[in-house]
Design an enzyme around this catalytic site. Structure first.
Site, PDB file in Angstrom:
ATOM      1  N   GLU A   9       0.671  -1.090   0.121  1.00 25.27           N
ATOM      2  CA  GLU A   9       0.187  -0.127  -0.141  1.00 25.27           C
ATOM      3  C   GLU A   9       0.854   0.974  -0.027  1.00 25.27           C
ATOM      4  O   GLU A   9       1.191   1.793   1.269  1.00 25.27           O
ATOM      5  CB  GLU A   9      -1.027   0.035   1.134  1.00 25.27           C
ATOM      6  CG  GLU A   9      -1.780  -1.434   0.660  1.00 25.27           C
ATOM      7  CD  GLU A   9      -2.832  -0.947   0.000  1.00 25.27           C
ATOM      8  OE1 GLU A   9      -3.076  -0.094  -0.372  1.00 25.27           O
ATOM      9  OE2 GLU A   9      -3.488  -1.676   0.422  1.00 25.27           O
ATOM     10  N   GLU A  57       3.974  13.414  -4.223  1.00 27.11           N
ATOM     11  CA  GLU A  57       3.877  12.829  -3.306  1.00 27.11           C
ATOM     12  C   GLU A  57       4.502  13.824  -2.484  1.00 27.11           C
ATOM     13  O   GLU A  57       5.687  13.490  -1.787  1.00 27.11           O
ATOM     14  CB  GLU A  57       2.924  11.085  -3.083  1.00 27.11           C
ATOM     15  CG  GLU A  57       2.745  11.492  -1.313  1.00 27.11           C
ATOM     16  CD  GLU A  57       2.993  10.496  -1.022  1.00 27.11           C
ATOM     17  OE1 GLU A  57       3.713   8.966  -0.654  1.00 27.11           O
ATOM     18  OE2 GLU A  57       1.773   9.614  -0.494  1.00 27.11           O
TER      19      GLU A  57
HETATM   20  P1  NAD Z   1       7.839   5.104   4.118  1.00 25.63           P
HETATM   21  O1  NAD Z   1       8.347   4.407   3.600  1.00 25.63           O
HETATM   22  O2  NAD Z   1       9.799   5.540   4.098  1.00 25.63           O
HETATM   23  O3  NAD Z   1       8.240   4.005   5.820  1.00 25.63           O
HETATM   24  C1  NAD Z   1       7.405   3.087   5.728  1.00 25.63           C
HETATM   25  C2  NAD Z   1       7.530   2.166   6.556  1.00 25.63           C
HETATM   26  O4  NAD Z   1       8.737   1.133   6.641  1.00 25.63           O
HETATM   27  C3  NAD Z   1       8.053   2.869   7.922  1.00 25.63           C
HETATM   28  O5  NAD Z   1       8.100   1.162   9.397  1.00 25.63           O
HETATM   29  C4  NAD Z   1      10.103   2.382   7.958  1.00 25.63           C
HETATM   30  O6  NAD Z   1      10.627   2.326   8.817  1.00 25.63           O
HETATM   31  C5  NAD Z   1       9.740   1.264   7.123  1.00 25.63           C
HETATM   32  N1  NAD Z   1      11.534   1.227   6.389  1.00 25.63           N
HETATM   33  C6  NAD Z   1      11.997   2.567   5.387  1.00 25.63           C
HETATM   34  N2  NAD Z   1      12.868   2.030   5.015  1.00 25.63           N
HETATM   35  C7  NAD Z   1      12.823   0.946   4.388  1.00 25.63           C
HETATM   36  C8  NAD Z   1      13.728   0.130   3.987  1.00 25.63           C
HETATM   37  N3  NAD Z   1      15.019  -0.251   3.595  1.00 25.63           N
HETATM   38  N4  NAD Z   1      13.157  -2.047   4.211  1.00 25.63           N
HETATM   39  C9  NAD Z   1      12.178  -1.441   4.873  1.00 25.63           C
HETATM   40  N5  NAD Z   1      10.942  -1.072   5.966  1.00 25.63           N
HETATM   41  C10 NAD Z   1      11.570   0.086   6.012  1.00 25.63           C
HETATM   42  O7  NAD Z   1       7.236   5.679   4.711  1.00 25.63           O
HETATM   43  P2  NAD Z   1       6.242   7.099   5.435  1.00 25.63           P
HETATM   44  O8  NAD Z   1       7.271   8.255   5.310  1.00 25.63           O
HETATM   45  O9  NAD Z   1       6.636   6.105   6.666  1.00 25.63           O
HETATM   46  O10 NAD Z   1       5.062   7.216   5.352  1.00 25.63           O
HETATM   47  C11 NAD Z   1       4.329   7.825   4.308  1.00 25.63           C
HETATM   48  C12 NAD Z   1       4.248   7.238   3.202  1.00 25.63           C
HETATM   49  O11 NAD Z   1       3.047   5.881   2.913  1.00 25.63           O
HETATM   50  C13 NAD Z   1       3.341   8.191   1.639  1.00 25.63           C
HETATM   51  O12 NAD Z   1       3.955   7.792   0.949  1.00 25.63           O
HETATM   52  C14 NAD Z   1       2.289   6.888   2.278  1.00 25.63           C
HETATM   53  O13 NAD Z   1       1.296   7.488   0.822  1.00 25.63           O
HETATM   54  C15 NAD Z   1       2.151   6.114   2.314  1.00 25.63           C
HETATM   55  N6  NAD Z   1       1.166   5.674   3.035  1.00 25.63           N
HETATM   56  C16 NAD Z   1       0.151   4.638   1.739  1.00 25.63           C
HETATM   57  C17 NAD Z   1      -0.402   4.192   2.499  1.00 25.63           C
HETATM   58  C18 NAD Z   1      -1.884   3.238   1.457  1.00 25.63           C
HETATM   59  O14 NAD Z   1      -2.620   2.360   1.951  1.00 25.63           O
HETATM   60  N7  NAD Z   1      -1.457   3.246   0.329  1.00 25.63           N
HETATM   61  C19 NAD Z   1      -1.821   4.953   3.853  1.00 25.63           C
HETATM   62  C20 NAD Z   1      -0.616   4.972   5.129  1.00 25.63           C
HETATM   63  C21 NAD Z   1       0.476   5.744   3.983  1.00 25.63           C
END
Ligand code: NAD
Length: 501
Positions: free
Chosen positions: A275, A405
């Site tokens: 997601e 975004e």
């Molecule tokens: P992010 O991708 O930076 O982090 C999300 C999660 O991934 C965190 O728990 C983080 O610790 C983990 N993560 C980071 N690097 C990683 C790696 N190399 N390997 C494994 N895990 C890792 O995202 P964010 O900044 O926390 O959240 C914002 C993003 O989430 C936005 O792009 C938003 O659109 C998206 N989002 C999507 C939905 C959906 O349902 N489509 C819902 C909410 C948020």
């Protein structure tokens, strides 16, 4: 616009006590520190103040959590539990979340910056509703009987059927924008189907996940069914997504990290649901009620400080109403009260972190330098990580402001002339998560819906989610669906059985 109230409401004593006792993480039946002893600081984005330190897990901790989840899946009271009991347990878990709803809302507010009032009625309530909806599926997981022909077994008496079986150990990695709700979106189908879970909350927002784990134990989940590892994405998240003994990964976060997780999953053919990000359009046709559309478009972008995956961050208005609608949104934005989410009067809180504040503000400044006009907002301020709700006009479709975004309270507004133009513009990003159409013309709405390339389309509303409606993205917004019966499919495997009887 910003107001620091003289006094903020008191936290519940149990909220303060939870934070003060330096939360540990749940692996199996033990509340533990990281094996290395390392900790990760957690901050309050409304003030920048240090809130707590949580364990900073590494590979060893993730291994232990996956082993605990594997043991619970393979050989425990859990694997023999009947569907009715799984349903009742999930219902009890939801009841306990409801009992502690105010505390969870306060944790979300302190840790994420969002309004505690909104967290109570939205994040926590939707989480409860979702778990109860998913509890009902525990008793409705079905295969089918199949009439088979098997030409090479002409004399056999054949009985063919399928079973849906829990996929196994689920690694769940979530973002910081709806920490508790996103965790519930993973836990609901996993626990309904009989999977076990290792949850990795976002680096910034681990607190509500730890409280959820406490409630799961109290509800009676056997040890190892629900484990939480706190820590960074680069360390704990990467260890979980590369772990060969995880059967399914479910990830909510950015498209960039989603791609890394997808690649890691393919190494071991781990099942995967992604997601990811979005850049969702709000389209206002000239027959719409412009006042209602402006209010709807403002909520679509400014709710949760714009930190919503399906936020209506691109506004396309048919030319007749463009000035009115944009003017109304700008005046709604200018009147919003920014502040600490503990203040019940707060309409917009801070962004999650200094990094995110600088990122969002950087987009605004680069857009301004490139000639875009700031119709309102545009400034950042502290203490805390605030960015004023911002509306930007005179911006080109190819601008990064329109294509990327931003994940903050920033709306770009562009006029259009024909419905074909609107559809072309709406589909012209790499994302495809959601879109809304504002119109009183039913046929126009029906004609447009199939032509919009996104996982959800709303008419005269935006970001309206329901546990029964699948949610997920086309294109770079992800793979797979959460919610509805579609989610159950992602947490189960189909086994085909052919018996010669
Ligand atoms: P992010 O991708 O930076 O982090 C999300 C999660 O991934 C965190 O728990 C983080 O610790 C983990 N993560 C980071 N690097 C990683 C790696 N190399 N390997 C494994 N895990 C890792 O995202 P964010 O900044 O926390 O959240 C914002 C993003 O989430 C936005 O792009 C938003 O659109 C998206 N989002 C999507 C939905 C959906 O349902 N489509 C819902 C909410 C948020």
């Amino acid at each position: 616009m910003q107001a620091a109230p003289a006094t903020l409401p008191q936290l519940l004593p149990q909220t303060q006590a939870f934070i003060d006792r330096a939360p540990t993480m749940l692996i199996g039946d033990a509340w533990v520190h990281a094996a290395s002893g390392a900790t990760l600081p957690v901050y309050n984005p409304a003030t920048g103040a240090h809130l707590a330190d949580v364990p900073k897990s590494g590979t060893e901790d993730v291994n232990r959590a996956v082993q605990a989840a594997r043991r619970a899946f393979d050989d425990s009271a859990w694997s023999h539990m009947r569907p009715r009991e799984r349903q009742n347990l999930l219902w009890r878990f939801a009841d306990l979340i409801e009992r502690d709803a105010q505390m969870l809302a306060e944790l979300e507010c302190l840790n994420n910056g969002k309004s505690a009032v909104v967290a109570r009625v939205m994040d926590v309530q939707l989480g409860i509703d979702f778990l109860r909806y998913m509890a009902g599926f525990a008793t409705k997981i079905e295969g089918s009987t199949v009439e088979v022909s098997a030409p090479l077994m002409p004399d056999a008496h054949l009985h063919g059927f399928t079973r849906r079986e829990a996929v196994g150990v689920v690694g769940a990695i979530v973002a910081w924008n709806f920490p508790l709700l996103l965790a519930c979106w993973k836990l609901g189908p996993a626990l309904a189907t009989g999977c076990t879970v290792v949850l990795k909350p976002a680096d910034e927002t681990p607190l509500s996940a730890l409280k959820l784990a406490e409630l799961a134990l109290e509800a009676g989940y056997p040890p190892g069914v629900f484990n939480v590892v706190t820590g960074t994405g680069a360390e704990a998240g990467a260890a979980l997504s590369h772990h060969p003994d995880v059967d399914k990964l479910t990830f909510t976060g950015s498209t960039e990290v989603g791609k890394l997780i997808g690649k890691a999953a393919m190494e071991s053919m781990t099942r995967i649901t992604l997601e990811l990000g979005g850049k969702s359009p709000t389209i206002v046709l000239d027959d719409a009620d412009p006042v209602a559309a402006a209010q709807g478009a403002a909520t679509a972008i400014f709710f949760n400080q714009g930190q919503v995956c399906c936020a209506g961050s691109r506004l396309y208005v048919q030319r007749k109403h463009f000035d009115n609608v944009v003017g109304d949104i700008a005046s709604i934005a200018s009147g919003m009260k920014l502040g600490n989410g503990l203040d019940p009067a707060t309409e917009m809180g801070p962004l999650i972190s200094l990094k995110q504040q600088q990122r969002v503000h950087g987009y605004i400044e680069r857009g301004r330098a490139a000639g875009a006009q700031i119709a309102c907002g545009g400034e950042q301020f502290g203490p805390g990580y605030f960015v004023k709700p911002t509306v930007i006009v005179d911006v080109e479709q190819k601008s990064p402001l329109v294509q990327e975004e931003i994940f903050g309270p920033v709306l770009v507004a562009i006029p259009f002339d024909t419905i074909d133009d609107a559809l072309r513009l709406a589909n012209d990003t790499r994302y495809g998560l959601g879109a809304s159409i504002w119109t009183n013309n039913l046929s126009a709405a029906h004609r447009m819906i199939p032509r919009i390339r996104s996982g959800s389309v709303w008419v005269n509303c935006h970001s309206a989610l329901d546990p029964a409606l699948p949610f997920g993205g086309y294109r770079m917004s992800g793979m797979g669906r959460e919610m509805g019966a579609a989610a159950i499919e992602h947490y189960t495997e189909i086994k085909s059985v052919l018996m010669n009887v």
